[in-house]
Design an enzyme around this catalytic site. Structure first.
Site, PDB file in Angstrom:
ATOM      1  N   GLU A  54     -31.520 -64.492  39.203  1.00 17.23           N
ATOM      2  CA  GLU A  54     -32.067 -64.793  40.533  1.00 17.23           C
ATOM      3  C   GLU A  54     -31.346 -66.003  41.151  1.00 17.23           C
ATOM      4  O   GLU A  54     -30.897 -66.877  40.412  1.00 17.23           O
ATOM      5  CB  GLU A  54     -33.584 -65.075  40.436  1.00 17.23           C
ATOM      6  N   HIS A  60     -39.713 -65.777  43.428  1.00 17.60           N
ATOM      7  CA  HIS A  60     -40.021 -66.885  42.509  1.00 17.60           C
ATOM      8  C   HIS A  60     -40.754 -68.018  43.254  1.00 17.60           C
ATOM      9  O   HIS A  60     -40.238 -69.130  43.346  1.00 17.60           O
ATOM     10  CB  HIS A  60     -38.749 -67.419  41.833  1.00 17.60           C
ATOM     11  N   ARG A  94     -41.000 -65.791  33.135  1.00 16.09           N
ATOM     12  CA  ARG A  94     -39.547 -65.837  33.277  1.00 16.09           C
ATOM     13  C   ARG A  94     -39.005 -64.425  33.053  1.00 16.09           C
ATOM     14  O   ARG A  94     -39.541 -63.670  32.232  1.00 16.09           O
ATOM     15  CB  ARG A  94     -38.922 -66.752  32.216  1.00 16.09           C
TER      16      ARG A  94
END
Ligand code: 8YV
Length: 315
Positions: free
Chosen positions: A263, A281, A234
């Protein structure tokens, strides 16, 4: 029989949506033009939240859902779910561990290889005619035999380390305690000391308030001008401002990142750098794994509504 009403926090693949809609009345908050009005209408009847790792469920949201009984996370990370708010209300929380471990580890290692060998720039070198016009591509750094640091030797960190052994890397790790399963790896408790002895530092630890900015300015500087930082956990685990400063000044050699503060909106400073590899991601983003994650989300919901034991409970 009326279907239980669930709140969907973000898009799921169609194959999951079809299954969810067959069993539940699905309310898609991400399609709402006015979230407050949407919650005022549907909030009182919502019994379950289906969310994603990065979207979670905040205390504010939970406070607007008086009947919610369970939060089912499509992802292993539940740092974005307010667990205290859930515990206080007796709301169950589930996640999707194990099924994504290998894909996340694969992407971390792929990012390390891609960035070390400059593969993105090398492709441009071919496509933009530089190879023919300028000759050989600039030399890059090797991976095999280098020193790797794995920050967090949980399920994902362990699979990363297993893959790194295949590259004959000298592997050390940091965690809250020494792990009995860390065969052939050196335990280094302090993340700064781990970074000092590493050419590549791979961040694989679950995020929590306690791990916020564990990759600090000191850790980044200890990695140094020839070092590489990989993050598949993260963004909150890294002091992003310190990281950007170090990448801009050359205090850190390079980085490969799958996760970012705020994000999918990135700090625009990232976009100007040529020593970063940026990924959207998607470490768990394979069809096989996402199907397994979606099934686990549904299995947890189904078990809950059937009054059975939850397959993968967090709370
Ligand atoms: C996301 C993740 O959940 O597992 C996690 O914690 O962050 C990811 O798998 C995935 O991108 C779906 O949103």
């Amino acid at each position: 029989m009326t279907k239980p009403e669930i709140l969907l926090m973000g898009p799921y693949p169609d194959w999951d949506l079809v299954e969810l809609e067959a069993r539940y009345a699905v309310h898609k908050i991400y399609e709402a033009e006015n979230r407050d009005a949407f919650l005022a209408t549907h909030g009182p009847n919502i019994q379950a939240i289906a969310t994603r790792g990065e979207l979670g469920a905040s205390a504010d949201l939970i406070g607007k859902l008086p009947q919610v009984e369970i939060v089912s996370v499509y992802g292993v990370g539940y740092d974005a779910v307010d667990l205290a708010a859930c515990r206080e209300r007796g709301i169950r929380v589930t996640n999707t561990p194990d099924v994504l471990t290998n894909d996340v580890a694969d992407l971390g290692v792929a990012m390390m290889l891609c960035q070390s060998r400059g593969m993105i720039g090398a492709e441009s070198w071919v496509k933009d005619g530089s190879w023919a016009a300028k000759g050989l591509y600039p030399l890059k750094r090797r991976v095999w035999g280098q020193r790797a640091g794995v920050l967090g030797l949980g399920r994902i960190g362990f699979e990363v380390a297993k893959r790194l052994k295949g590259f004959d890397m000298d592997i050390a790790y940091s965690d809250v305690s020494e792990k009995p399963y860390a065969d052939g790896m050196t335990f280094v408790a302090d993340p700064v000391a781990l970074a000092e002895r590493s050419d590549v530092l791979l961040v694989t630890l679950a995020a929590s308030a306690a791990t916020r900015h564990i990759v600090s300015k000191q850790v980044i500087e200890a990695l140094g001008p020839d070092g590489m930082l990989i993050n598949i956990s993260r963004a909150s685990n890294i002091d992003e401002d310190a990281l950007l400063d170090a990448l801009e000044s050359g205090a850190l050699g390079s980085a490969a990142l799958d996760v970012f503060e705020g994000e999918p909106m990135l700090n625009p400073r990232f976009l100007k750098l040529d020593n970063v590899l940026l990924q959207p991601h998607h470490a768990s983003g394979t069809i096989e794994t996402r199907k397994a994650m979606g099934k686990l989300v549904r299995d947890n919901l189904a078990a809950h509504f059937a009054g059975e034991a939850l397959p993968t409970p967090v709370v």
